[in-house]
Design a protein around this motif. Structure first.
Motif, PDB file in Angstrom:
ATOM      1  N   PRO A 165       0.894  -1.182  -0.077  1.00 25.63           N
ATOM      2  CA  PRO A 165       0.114   0.070   0.020  1.00 25.63           C
ATOM      3  C   PRO A 165       0.783   1.342  -0.021  1.00 25.63           C
ATOM      4  N   VAL A 166       1.992   1.310   0.548  1.00 28.41           N
ATOM      5  CA  VAL A 166       3.010   2.336   0.397  1.00 28.41           C
ATOM      6  C   VAL A 166       3.352   2.672  -0.731  1.00 28.41           C
ATOM      7  N   ARG A 167       3.945   1.631  -1.328  1.00 23.39           N
ATOM      8  CA  ARG A 167       4.377   1.376  -3.012  1.00 23.39           C
ATOM      9  C   ARG A 167       3.324   2.272  -3.940  1.00 23.39           C
ATOM     10  N   ALA A 168       2.068   1.667  -3.601  1.00 27.63           N
ATOM     11  CA  ALA A 168       1.053   2.116  -4.393  1.00 27.63           C
ATOM     12  C   ALA A 168       0.558   3.545  -3.999  1.00 27.63           C
ATOM     13  N   LYS A 169       1.042   4.385  -3.000  1.00 27.88           N
ATOM     14  CA  LYS A 169       0.828   5.490  -2.389  1.00 27.88           C
ATOM     15  C   LYS A 169      -0.779   5.458  -1.890  1.00 27.88           C
ATOM     16  N   VAL A 170      -1.298   4.546  -1.672  1.00 23.50           N
ATOM     17  CA  VAL A 170      -2.486   4.296  -0.831  1.00 23.50           C
ATOM     18  C   VAL A 170      -2.567   4.891   0.508  1.00 23.50           C
ATOM     19  N   VAL A 171      -1.301   4.626   1.284  1.00 23.49           N
ATOM     20  CA  VAL A 171      -1.214   5.425   2.635  1.00 23.49           C
ATOM     21  C   VAL A 171       0.385   5.500   2.880  1.00 23.49           C
ATOM     22  N   ALA A 172       0.753   6.616   3.959  1.00 21.48           N
ATOM     23  CA  ALA A 172       2.075   6.848   4.280  1.00 21.48           C
ATOM     24  C   ALA A 172       2.551   5.598   4.897  1.00 21.48           C
ATOM     25  N   VAL A 173       3.859   5.340   5.075  1.00 23.26           N
ATOM     26  CA  VAL A 173       4.493   4.276   5.674  1.00 23.26           C
ATOM     27  C   VAL A 173       4.206   4.256   7.090  1.00 23.26           C
ATOM     28  N   GLU A 174       4.268   5.705   7.618  1.00 19.41           N
ATOM     29  CA  GLU A 174       3.804   5.768   9.138  1.00 19.41           C
ATOM     30  C   GLU A 174       2.282   5.480   9.592  1.00 19.41           C
ATOM     31  N   ASN A 175       1.526   5.620   8.421  1.00 21.86           N
ATOM     32  CA  ASN A 175       0.053   5.221   8.936  1.00 21.86           C
ATOM     33  C   ASN A 175      -0.380   3.922   8.281  1.00 21.86           C
TER      34      ASN A 175
ATOM     35  N   ALA B 278      -7.953 -10.806  18.553  1.00 27.33           N
ATOM     36  CA  ALA B 278      -9.013 -10.963  17.419  1.00 27.33           C
ATOM     37  C   ALA B 278      -8.180 -11.590  16.198  1.00 27.33           C
ATOM     38  N   ARG B 279      -6.851 -11.689  16.091  1.00 24.77           N
ATOM     39  CA  ARG B 279      -6.307 -12.247  15.023  1.00 24.77           C
ATOM     40  C   ARG B 279      -6.597 -13.626  14.549  1.00 24.77           C
ATOM     41  N   PRO B 280      -7.070 -13.786  13.274  1.00 24.37           N
ATOM     42  CA  PRO B 280      -7.414 -15.101  12.833  1.00 24.37           C
ATOM     43  C   PRO B 280      -6.369 -15.920  12.948  1.00 24.37           C
ATOM     44  N   ALA B 281      -6.574 -17.409  13.532  1.00 26.27           N
ATOM     45  CA  ALA B 281      -5.786 -18.516  13.926  1.00 26.27           C
ATOM     46  C   ALA B 281      -5.086 -18.871  12.659  1.00 26.27           C
ATOM     47  N   TRP B 282      -5.291 -18.563  11.300  1.00 27.40           N
ATOM     48  CA  TRP B 282      -4.590 -18.941  10.108  1.00 27.40           C
ATOM     49  C   TRP B 282      -3.540 -18.082   9.832  1.00 27.40           C
ATOM     50  N   LEU B 283      -3.372 -16.912  10.603  1.00 24.81           N
ATOM     51  CA  LEU B 283      -2.231 -15.961  10.457  1.00 24.81           C
ATOM     52  C   LEU B 283      -0.858 -16.275  11.244  1.00 24.81           C
ATOM     53  N   CYS B 284       0.173 -16.246  10.697  1.00 23.01           N
ATOM     54  CA  CYS B 284       1.304 -16.635  11.370  1.00 23.01           C
ATOM     55  C   CYS B 284       2.244 -15.458  11.448  1.00 23.01           C
ATOM     56  N   ALA B 285       2.520 -14.859  12.826  1.00 25.83           N
ATOM     57  CA  ALA B 285       3.286 -13.728  13.061  1.00 25.83           C
ATOM     58  C   ALA B 285       4.684 -14.150  13.356  1.00 25.83           C
ATOM     59  N   GLU B 286       5.156 -15.172  13.602  1.00 24.93           N
ATOM     60  CA  GLU B 286       6.520 -15.708  13.976  1.00 24.93           C
ATOM     61  C   GLU B 286       7.524 -15.215  12.934  1.00 24.93           C
ATOM     62  N   THR B 287       7.113 -15.546  11.621  1.00 27.69           N
ATOM     63  CA  THR B 287       8.269 -15.390  10.637  1.00 27.69           C
ATOM     64  C   THR B 287       8.798 -13.624  10.621  1.00 27.69           C
ATOM     65  N   VAL B 288       7.682 -12.867  10.452  1.00 29.29           N
ATOM     66  CA  VAL B 288       8.181 -11.419  10.515  1.00 29.29           C
ATOM     67  C   VAL B 288       8.540 -10.886  11.645  1.00 29.29           C
ATOM     68  N   LEU B 289       8.351 -11.292  12.830  1.00 29.15           N
ATOM     69  CA  LEU B 289       8.733 -10.850  14.037  1.00 29.15           C
ATOM     70  C   LEU B 289      10.207 -11.580  14.274  1.00 29.15           C
ATOM     71  N   ALA B 290      10.479 -12.703  13.870  1.00 28.11           N
ATOM     72  CA  ALA B 290      11.763 -13.441  14.026  1.00 28.11           C
ATOM     73  C   ALA B 290      12.687 -12.540  13.169  1.00 28.11           C
TER      74      ALA B 290
ATOM     75  N   GLU C  97       8.181   0.363  12.527  1.00 31.91           N
ATOM     76  CA  GLU C  97       9.404   1.020  12.428  1.00 31.91           C
ATOM     77  C   GLU C  97      10.492   0.374  11.522  1.00 31.91           C
ATOM     78  N   TYR C  98      10.421  -0.726  11.577  1.00 36.52           N
ATOM     79  CA  TYR C  98      11.217  -1.515  10.743  1.00 36.52           C
ATOM     80  C   TYR C  98      10.819  -1.745   9.133  1.00 36.52           C
ATOM     81  N   LEU C  99       9.663  -1.696   9.074  1.00 34.72           N
ATOM     82  CA  LEU C  99       9.186  -1.699   7.614  1.00 34.72           C
ATOM     83  C   LEU C  99       9.444  -0.140   7.091  1.00 34.72           C
ATOM     84  N   GLY C 100       9.431   0.931   7.921  1.00 38.71           N
ATOM     85  CA  GLY C 100       9.511   2.331   7.511  1.00 38.71           C
ATOM     86  C   GLY C 100      11.100   2.360   7.172  1.00 38.71           C
ATOM     87  N   PHE C 101      11.815   1.944   8.119  1.00 40.87           N
ATOM     88  CA  PHE C 101      13.460   1.612   7.583  1.00 40.87           C
ATOM     89  C   PHE C 101      13.479   0.864   6.268  1.00 40.87           C
ATOM     90  N   LEU C 102      12.753  -0.092   6.150  1.00 46.84           N
ATOM     91  CA  LEU C 102      12.962  -0.836   4.803  1.00 46.84           C
ATOM     92  C   LEU C 102      12.710   0.160   3.535  1.00 46.84           C
TER      93      LEU C 102
END
Length: 334
Positions: A127-137, A154-166, A183-188
């Motif tokens: 969404p940032v690259r498509a200019k839909v939203v600023a990275v900080e938002n 509330a997160r769906p059980a089929w979503l896995c957070a471990e990969t991106v966090l690790a 913040e890490y995504l903002g850095f990238l």
């Protein structure tokens, strides 16, 4: 030439993919009210039915991205259900006919770990690259896994957070951890702006994302399943994509020939016409469709024309021609 494209997608337990598809004629299929919500609901139903694990997703106006892991070899079956179910609902609700998507989805093999996390980050930044939203938002963009991740309860059980966090630094699955991930995504997004598009673009092109060893393992599996990689053409895909597959097959064969002949590829002589280089080039030309352009770069033999000249002169000696024949026979057993 017979079509090989459908044989190149491997399905196996634990495989991970970067899946992409676009609206037919690049139409904004998800711009209509309720369309993105319905697709997200269909994705959840598909994950529950087929046991999929999603590491990231983004639903844009005219396309979607998934970083999905399949504990069972059922990507094709699951995608048929996902796209078919949503398309039927989409058409029925609007009184339309025809297919909303441009055709067969694209699925790149992804190596678990770092490569999979990079794909997930790429998807979250869509969404940032498509200019839909600023990275900080970025958390304000509703149709993305990043919107759900901080909502642990509330997160769906089929979503896995471990990969991106690790891969972002072993962050905790807490509100503070997700702030740091944002913040890490903002850095990238800000790192090396001039190379950003080139770097991220590679995560949606090709046929596999990961280390050379990972790609070679896929090539070996394709060979075992009978794919004739020397004749591969991915119809409807950029030539660079199917060329990667062919070159990976050539690299695998070169490694086999080197092992069979006792040659260390990392210690080849400096001379362009070094005997070891010419032997390998001759054997590759005799048993594969590897072209001189690839051989001259891979073996350090100067120009494509020089490869032909060196091999032709070298094979003029009958003893050398016999060496190639013996090496071909030996390498099959390696």
């Amino acid at each position: 030439m017979r079509r090989m494209a459908r044989k190149l997608r491997l399905e196996y337990a634990g495989a991970a993919y970067h899946v992409i598809n676009r609206g037919n004629y690049r139409q904004n299929v998800f711009a209509a009210k309720g369309a993105a919500e319905a697709f997200e609901r269909c994705l959840g139903e598909t994950c529950e039915r087929f046991g999929w694990i999603v590491h990231a997703y983004a639903i844009m106006r005219n396309h979607f991205h998934l970083a999905v892991e399949t504990p069972e070899p059922n990507l094709s079956e699951g995608m048929k259900h996902l796209q078919g179910t949503w398309a039927n609902r989409f058409n029925r609700y609007r009184g339309l006919v025809g297919r909303p998507f441009q055709g067969r989805y694209k699925a790149l093999h992804v190596e678990p770990g770092k490569a999979l996390a990079q794909v997930a980050n790429y998807i979250h930044l869509n969404p940032v690259r498509a200019k839909v939203v600023a990275v900080e938002n970025l958390l304000e963009f509703r149709w993305s896994s990043f919107w759900w991740f901080p909502q642990k309860k509330a997160r769906p059980a089929w979503l896995c957070a471990e990969t991106v966090l690790a891969e972002a630094g072993d962050l905790a699955d807490t509100a503070a951890g997700w702030r740091k991930y944002g913040e890490y995504l903002g850095f990238l997004d800000e790192a090396e702006p001039s190379k950003r598009n080139e770097r991220f673009g590679k995560l949606s092109r090709g046929w596999a994302l990961g280390t050379a060893e990972f790609k070679q393992e896929l090539i070996r599996e394709l060979r075992q399943r009978g794919a004739d990689l020397e004749r591969v053409v991915l119809h409807g895909e950029p030539k660079a994509d199917w060329r990667q597959v062919r070159e990976a097959a050539w690299e695998e064969r070169l490694q086999q020939l080197a092992r069979a002949s006792g040659i260390e590829l990392g210690k080849l002589g400096a001379r362009k016409s070094d005997d070891a280089k010419v032997l390998l080039a001759a054997a590759m030309r005799a048993g594969t469709a590897a072209n001189n352009g690839w051989l001259c770069v891979r073996l350090g033999m100067g120009t494509p024309a020089s490869v032909s000249q060196f091999v032709h002169r070298w094979l003029a000696q009958e003893t050398n021609a016999e060496k190639v024949r013996r090496l071909q026979a030996t390498a099959v057993k390696v």
